[in-house]
Design an enzyme around this catalytic site. Structure first.
Site, PDB file in Angstrom:
ATOM      1  N   CYS A 117       0.851  -1.257  -0.005  1.00 21.00           N
ATOM      2  CA  CYS A 117      -0.011  -0.141  -0.035  1.00 21.00           C
ATOM      3  C   CYS A 117       0.865   1.204  -0.079  1.00 21.00           C
ATOM      4  O   CYS A 117       1.479   1.543  -0.953  1.00 21.00           O
ATOM      5  CB  CYS A 117      -1.093  -0.021   1.015  1.00 21.00           C
ATOM      6  SG  CYS A 117      -2.279   1.126   0.845  1.00 21.00           S
ATOM      7  N   HIS A 247      -3.366  -5.656   1.364  1.00 21.24           N
ATOM      8  CA  HIS A 247      -2.849  -5.680   2.736  1.00 21.24           C
ATOM      9  C   HIS A 247      -2.871  -7.222   3.145  1.00 21.24           C
ATOM     10  O   HIS A 247      -3.620  -7.734   3.891  1.00 21.24           O
ATOM     11  CB  HIS A 247      -3.566  -4.845   3.826  1.00 21.24           C
ATOM     12  CG  HIS A 247      -3.347  -3.618   3.648  1.00 21.24           C
ATOM     13  ND1 HIS A 247      -2.346  -2.638   4.207  1.00 21.24           N
ATOM     14  CD2 HIS A 247      -4.176  -2.504   3.202  1.00 21.24           C
ATOM     15  CE1 HIS A 247      -2.418  -1.334   4.178  1.00 21.24           C
ATOM     16  NE2 HIS A 247      -3.564  -1.150   3.415  1.00 21.24           N
ATOM     17  N   GLU A 249      -0.722  -8.228   5.171  1.00 21.38           N
ATOM     18  CA  GLU A 249      -0.140  -8.755   6.501  1.00 21.38           C
ATOM     19  C   GLU A 249      -1.666  -8.594   7.223  1.00 21.38           C
ATOM     20  O   GLU A 249      -1.355  -9.162   8.481  1.00 21.38           O
ATOM     21  CB  GLU A 249       0.587  -7.494   6.752  1.00 21.38           C
ATOM     22  CG  GLU A 249       0.093  -6.107   6.945  1.00 21.38           C
ATOM     23  CD  GLU A 249      -0.537  -5.260   5.905  1.00 21.38           C
ATOM     24  OE1 GLU A 249      -0.956  -4.281   6.267  1.00 21.38           O
ATOM     25  OE2 GLU A 249      -0.364  -5.718   4.873  1.00 21.38           O
TER      26      GLU A 249
END
Length: 269
Positions: A117, A247, A249
Site C-alpha cells: 500500500c 494488505h 499482512e
C-alpha cells in the site's frame, strides 16, 4: 536402532520496518513476519527538528546494514498531502547514504524488499518499482494515482497470481486466487503501453484484480481503483522487490468471519 535428538539451528532473517509519521500498519507487518519466523525491527522515524531528521537518517542506515529484508508498511506517511502518497518515504530514502545502503542490500547481500500500500507507493516513487534501483523518475515512469472513484476505497477484493517468478510468491501457483483487504486513495497504476508490455514480458506483473470468475477485470468494484491491466502488484526485474496494494499482512484466525476466501498468500513465509 539408535535414535538421536538433533537440534537444528534455523537462521532468522532480520526485517527492517521503518515507521514514518502517518504509518499505521507497522505492527501488523511485524507480526506477520514474526509468525513466519523472522526477527522484525520497527524504527520510528522522527522529523520534528533537523536534529531528529539527521538522527533518523543515521538510524535508517544502521538498520539497513543489519537487515536482510526491508519492509515498507502501509499507512498515510506525511498525511498523503498534497498528492503525497509515499513521497515522504521516498524523499528520505533518496538520501545518498540511505540509497547506497539499499542498493548494497540488493546487489551485494542478496536482500529482499517488500512494500504494501503506502509502502508500494514509496517504491514506485523511488524507482525501485519497476526498475529495481533507486533512480530519477521520468514522464514515462509507471506511477500510482487517484482511484477512479476519486475518493478513498476500503473493501475486500480478489486477486490472481499472474507470475510467481519472485521469491515472495514462491509458495503460490500461477492462477491461484486470494482475497485481500484494500484501503487507499491513490492505488491506480498507470504506465505507458511500452512499460506495461516490458513488465509483462519480464514476468513483473505479479498479481491482478479479478472478478468472481477469476478473470482480470477493469470493472468496479472488483478492480477497486481502475489500475491499467488490472494490476494489483508488480516486482522488480529479478523479483526480489515486491510491491502490492492489498494488505496481505492483515490476516488472522478471527478476521473476516463472514467473508469467504483464501487470505494467506504465504508471502512472509
Amino acid at each position: 536402532v539408535k535414535y538421536y535428538n538433533v537440534s537444528t539451528k534455523v537462521a532468522k532473517p532480520r526485517v527492517f520496518i521503518p515507521a514514518f509519521p502517518g504509518t499505521n500498519c507497522e505492527l501488523d507487518t511485524a507480526r506477520a513476519f514474526r509468525l513466519a519466523g523472522a526477527e522484525p525491527e520497527i524504527l520510528v522515524i522522527k522529523n520534528r527538528t533537523p536534529r531528529d531528521i539527521e538522527e533518523s537518517v543515521q538510524a535508517i542506515i544502521k538498520a539497513i546494514d543489519n537487515a536482510n529484508i526491508i519492509a515498507f508498511p502501509g499507512g498515510f506517511s506525511g498525511g498523503d498531502e498534497p498528492e503525497g502518497s509515499g513521497q515522504f518515504i521516498a524523499t528520505t530514502f533518496r538520501n545518498p547514504a540511505v540509497a547506497e545502503g539499499v542498493m548494497n542490500l540488493l546487489n551485494k547481500r542478496d536482500g529482499l524488499i517488500l512494500g504494501i500500500c503506502n509502502g508500494f507507493q514509496a517504491l514506485i516513487k523511488l524507482g525501485l518499482m519497476p526498475y529495481g534501483e533507486v533512480r530519477p523518475l521520468t514522464e514515462g515512469s509507471p506511477t500510482l494515482t487517484y482511484n477512479n472513484i476519486s475518493r478513498h476505497v476500503s473493501t475486500m477484493v480478489n486477486i490472481r497470481v499472474a507470475s510467481n517468478l519472485s521469491p515472495w510468491l514462491s509458495a503460490c501457483k500461477v492462477g491461484d486466487v486470494y482475497t485481500v483487504p484494500v484501503s487507499h486513495g491513490e492505488g491506480k497504476i498507470v504506465a505507458p503501453l511500452e512499460e506495461l508490455e516490458k513488465m509483462r514480458a519480464n514476468g513483473q506483473i505479479a498479481t491482478q484484480y479479478v472478478d468472481l470468475d477469476g478473470k482480470p477485470t477493469m470493472v468496479s468494484p472488483y478492480n477497486p481503483n481502475g489500475s491499467r491491466w488490472a494490476i494489483e502488484g508488480i516486482t522488480s526485474p529479478d523479483g526480489r522487490i515486491f510491491g502490492k496494494m492489498g494488505h496481505a499482512e492483515r490476516i488472522g484466525e478471527n478476521l473476516y468471519k463472514n467473508v469467504h476466501g483464501n487470505y494467506d498468500m504465504k508471502i512472509f513465509e
